[in-house]
Enzyme design. Sequence first.
Site, PDB file in Angstrom:
ATOM      1  CB  CYS A  40      -0.900  -0.052   1.234  1.00 54.44           C
ATOM      2  SG  CYS A  40      -1.860   1.432   1.552  1.00 54.44           S
ATOM      3  CG  HIS A  41      -0.478   4.621  -2.194  1.00 52.84           C
ATOM      4  ND1 HIS A  41       0.202   5.150  -3.248  1.00 52.84           N
ATOM      5  CD2 HIS A  41      -1.518   3.939  -2.708  1.00 52.84           C
ATOM      6  CE1 HIS A  41      -0.405   4.820  -4.353  1.00 52.84           C
ATOM      7  NE2 HIS A  41      -1.452   4.085  -4.054  1.00 52.84           N
ATOM      8  CB  THR A  42       0.402   3.773   4.381  1.00 56.13           C
ATOM      9  OG1 THR A  42      -0.862   4.252   3.947  1.00 56.13           O
ATOM     10  CG2 THR A  42       0.747   4.422   5.698  1.00 56.13           C
ATOM     11  CG  HIS A  62      -0.623  -1.057   6.399  1.00 52.56           C
ATOM     12  ND1 HIS A  62       0.345  -0.656   5.515  1.00 52.56           N
ATOM     13  CD2 HIS A  62      -1.787  -0.544   5.936  1.00 52.56           C
ATOM     14  CE1 HIS A  62      -0.206   0.075   4.580  1.00 52.56           C
ATOM     15  NE2 HIS A  62      -1.502   0.156   4.794  1.00 52.56           N
ATOM     16  CD  GLU A  63      -3.453  -2.835   1.727  1.00 55.15           C
ATOM     17  OE1 GLU A  63      -3.474  -3.694   0.827  1.00 55.15           O
ATOM     18  OE2 GLU A  63      -3.778  -1.659   1.531  1.00 55.15           O
ATOM     19  CB  CYS A  92     -10.268  -1.737  22.874  1.00 54.78           C
ATOM     20  SG  CYS A  92     -11.186  -0.303  23.500  1.00 54.78           S
ATOM     21  CB  CYS A  95     -11.666   3.276  24.329  1.00 54.81           C
ATOM     22  SG  CYS A  95     -11.949   3.356  22.550  1.00 54.81           S
ATOM     23  CB  CYS A  98     -14.679   1.054  21.262  1.00 56.01           C
ATOM     24  SG  CYS A  98     -13.196   0.647  20.321  1.00 56.01           S
ATOM     25  CB  CYS A 106      -9.999   1.800  18.881  1.00 51.42           C
ATOM     26  SG  CYS A 106      -9.534   0.976  20.410  1.00 51.42           S
ATOM     27  NE  ARG A 110      -5.504   8.025  17.616  1.00 51.24           N
ATOM     28  CZ  ARG A 110      -5.949   7.681  16.420  1.00 51.24           C
ATOM     29  NH1 ARG A 110      -6.510   6.506  16.248  1.00 51.24           N
ATOM     30  NH2 ARG A 110      -5.845   8.491  15.397  1.00 51.24           N
ATOM     31  CB  CYS A 169      -5.342  -0.936   4.164  1.00 51.75           C
ATOM     32  SG  CYS A 169      -4.916   0.794   3.995  1.00 51.75           S
ATOM     33  NE  ARG A 362      -3.329  -2.275  -1.839  1.00 45.90           N
ATOM     34  CZ  ARG A 362      -3.445  -0.954  -1.971  1.00 45.90           C
ATOM     35  NH1 ARG A 362      -3.220  -0.364  -3.135  1.00 45.90           N
ATOM     36  NH2 ARG A 362      -3.787  -0.213  -0.930  1.00 45.90           N
TER      37      ARG A 362
HETATM   38  N1  NAD Z   1      -8.380   7.389   5.023  1.00 40.73           N
HETATM   39  C1  NAD Z   1      -7.771   6.219   5.143  1.00 40.73           C
HETATM   40  O1  NAD Z   1      -7.909   5.510   6.135  1.00 40.73           O
HETATM   41  C2  NAD Z   1      -6.920   5.732   4.002  1.00 40.73           C
HETATM   42  C3  NAD Z   1      -6.598   4.370   3.881  1.00 40.73           C
HETATM   43  C4  NAD Z   1      -5.863   3.959   2.767  1.00 40.73           C
HETATM   44  C5  NAD Z   1      -5.451   4.879   1.837  1.00 40.73           C
HETATM   45  N2  NAD Z   1      -5.755   6.195   1.990  1.00 40.73           N
HETATM   46  C6  NAD Z   1      -5.389   7.215   1.007  1.00 40.73           C
HETATM   47  O2  NAD Z   1      -6.340   7.220  -0.012  1.00 40.73           O
HETATM   48  C7  NAD Z   1      -5.761   7.696  -1.222  1.00 40.73           C
HETATM   49  C8  NAD Z   1      -6.039   6.735  -2.347  1.00 40.73           C
HETATM   50  O3  NAD Z   1      -5.401   5.496  -2.083  1.00 40.73           O
HETATM   51  P1  NAD Z   1      -5.286   4.403  -3.252  1.00 40.73           P
HETATM   52  O4  NAD Z   1      -4.583   3.250  -2.671  1.00 40.73           O
HETATM   53  O5  NAD Z   1      -6.613   4.193  -3.875  1.00 40.73           O
HETATM   54  O6  NAD Z   1      -4.313   5.215  -4.231  1.00 40.73           O
HETATM   55  P2  NAD Z   1      -4.023   5.097  -5.812  1.00 40.73           P
HETATM   56  O7  NAD Z   1      -2.814   5.919  -6.068  1.00 40.73           O
HETATM   57  O8  NAD Z   1      -4.013   3.676  -6.232  1.00 40.73           O
HETATM   58  O9  NAD Z   1      -5.272   5.792  -6.481  1.00 40.73           O
HETATM   59  C9  NAD Z   1      -5.368   7.172  -6.615  1.00 40.73           C
HETATM   60  C10 NAD Z   1      -6.068   7.456  -7.929  1.00 40.73           C
HETATM   61  O10 NAD Z   1      -6.295   8.854  -8.026  1.00 40.73           O
HETATM   62  C11 NAD Z   1      -6.168   9.202  -9.377  1.00 40.73           C
HETATM   63  N3  NAD Z   1      -5.928  10.633  -9.528  1.00 40.73           N
HETATM   64  C12 NAD Z   1      -4.786  11.314  -9.327  1.00 40.73           C
HETATM   65  N4  NAD Z   1      -4.963  12.613  -9.610  1.00 40.73           N
HETATM   66  C13 NAD Z   1      -6.242  12.764  -9.983  1.00 40.73           C
HETATM   67  C14 NAD Z   1      -7.032  13.860 -10.415  1.00 40.73           C
HETATM   68  N5  NAD Z   1      -6.499  15.077 -10.506  1.00 40.73           N
HETATM   69  N6  NAD Z   1      -8.316  13.646 -10.712  1.00 40.73           N
HETATM   70  C15 NAD Z   1      -8.854  12.410 -10.639  1.00 40.73           C
HETATM   71  N7  NAD Z   1      -8.153  11.332 -10.243  1.00 40.73           N
HETATM   72  C16 NAD Z   1      -6.874  11.494  -9.916  1.00 40.73           C
HETATM   73  C17 NAD Z   1      -5.011   8.357  -9.884  1.00 40.73           C
HETATM   74  O11 NAD Z   1      -5.055   8.205 -11.290  1.00 40.73           O
HETATM   75  C18 NAD Z   1      -5.261   7.041  -9.159  1.00 40.73           C
HETATM   76  O12 NAD Z   1      -5.999   6.121  -9.926  1.00 40.73           O
HETATM   77  C19 NAD Z   1      -4.277   7.895  -0.901  1.00 40.73           C
HETATM   78  O13 NAD Z   1      -4.078   9.248  -0.571  1.00 40.73           O
HETATM   79  C20 NAD Z   1      -4.079   7.022   0.316  1.00 40.73           C
HETATM   80  O14 NAD Z   1      -2.992   7.445   1.096  1.00 40.73           O
HETATM   81  C21 NAD Z   1      -6.493   6.624   3.043  1.00 40.73           C
HETATM   82 ZN    ZN Z   2      -2.847   0.815   3.426  1.00 42.36          ZN
HETATM   83 ZN    ZN Z   3     -11.417   1.212  21.713  1.00 42.86          ZN
END
Ligand code: NAD
Ligand code: ZN
Ligand code: ZN
Length: 367
Positions: A40-42, A62-63, A92, A95, A98, A106, A110, A169, A362
């Site tokens: 994943c990106h993270t 983490h996935e 949990c 908390c 939760c 949660c 943390r 994730c 993925r």
């Molecule tokens: N909130 C959370 O808990 C959580 C969990 C996981 C990931 N994320 C975040 O969510 C986001 C997406 O994650 P992902 O794994 O799907 O990423 P990804 O990079 O696979 O997908 C992002 C998509 O956005 C598109 N994109 C980029 N610029 C754009 C634009 N200007 N207009 C339209 N589309 C555009 C890209 O082409 C791509 O397909 C990331 O920022 C990631 O860090 C958040």
């Molecule tokens: Zn992730």
């Molecule tokens: Zn909790």
Amino acid sequence: MRIRAAVLEEFGSPLVVQQVDLAPPGPGEVLVRLKACGVCHTDMYTASGADPSGYAPTVLGHEGAGVVEALGDGVDSLAVGDHVVTLFSPQCGECVHCRSSKTNLCLAIREQQNLGYLPDGTTRLSRDGEPMRHFMGTSTFAEATVMPAIALAKINPDADLEKACMFACGLSTGLGAAMNTAKVEAGSTCVVFGAGLVGLGAVAGCRLQRAERIICVDLSEGRLELARGQGATETMIGGDDTVEQIVEMTGGFGADYTFEATGNVKVMRQAVESARMGWGLCTVAGVAGRGETLDIIPRFLITGRRVCGSSFGGVKGRDQVPQLVDRWLAGDLDLDPLVSHTLTLDEVNRGFELMEEQAGIRSVITY
Ligand SMILES: NC(=O)c1ccc[n+]([C@@H]2O[C@H](COP(=O)([O-])OP(=O)(O)OC[C@H]3O[C@@H](n4cnc5c(N)ncnc54)[C@H](O)[C@@H]3O)[C@@H](O)[C@H]2O)c1
Ligand SMILES: [Zn+2]
Ligand SMILES: [Zn+2]
């Protein structure tokens, strides 16, 4: 025990796969034999050094999805042999968060988790007798991990773990953004910005909520094709005039629900401005870069648009990840197009390359 794991030794350098030591689970903890882990990106964000709270050395990942191999004292919610999805966002059950239906954040572990420790402030990972910190409470780029029981969701053993790991994730984040955070109403019009795993999950979530129109915006035609497969009724390539186009497509008003899943603050602004006056709700799921801010013209809010953020889709992991997995097994979700590459642990850095190339959705490491 000794396990093979992908260690972040130095920011900006490839992960190094090597033997590390993993101590047995302590009270409230569980040893999980991993079967699969998404890249994943993270993980890449931390590996690059861009995350100000990152640290090294650590085992990333983490996935994860795997099988319970041993239980620490006092664990009665899981049994050896259970199939589990790892939760960087634990539950949990006790908390104040939760106990509220309003959030999934949660509070139980943390602080220690963010610092890289298990809840008791120590680590189970070590190397040559030197403790090594965990990552996101999960460290699943490894053959096995020790995690608190409250951070493991027990899922149906019929689920293929190579795909089920996506619920750890991005997929749950997108599904939950639509189903939990926005609570999309049947018959509504939705716009999803971004068609990565999070955005595609949001498209599928809008479909499961029986939205009438689901407009997906991305920069890649290939990804928009995948979005149509998940239920998008209309798709478009994003650009500077996206808001105008969406307003025009929606009778001059904008959408009931918009979702941002790109991490780009300019797109977040478009998502806010594409939401309908009166009641449009914009849900932000993307993680912006360090120091970036989201620009909103206050008039958009005064005229009834709302903005909210969503971490892990508001999903209370232990309760709801198993439910989402069951919906997949019941045929409500098609995950096959989402796993594009299967890698070995030794190929983990290839997973980062594929992500940079946007090759597929993925990559999943299998053990
Ligand atoms: N909130 C959370 O808990 C959580 C969990 C996981 C990931 N994320 C975040 O969510 C986001 C997406 O994650 P992902 O794994 O799907 O990423 P990804 O990079 O696979 O997908 C992002 C998509 O956005 C598109 N994109 C980029 N610029 C754009 C634009 N200007 N207009 C339209 N589309 C555009 C890209 O082409 C791509 O397909 C990331 O920022 C990631 O860090 C958040
Ligand atoms: Zn992730
Ligand atoms: Zn909790």
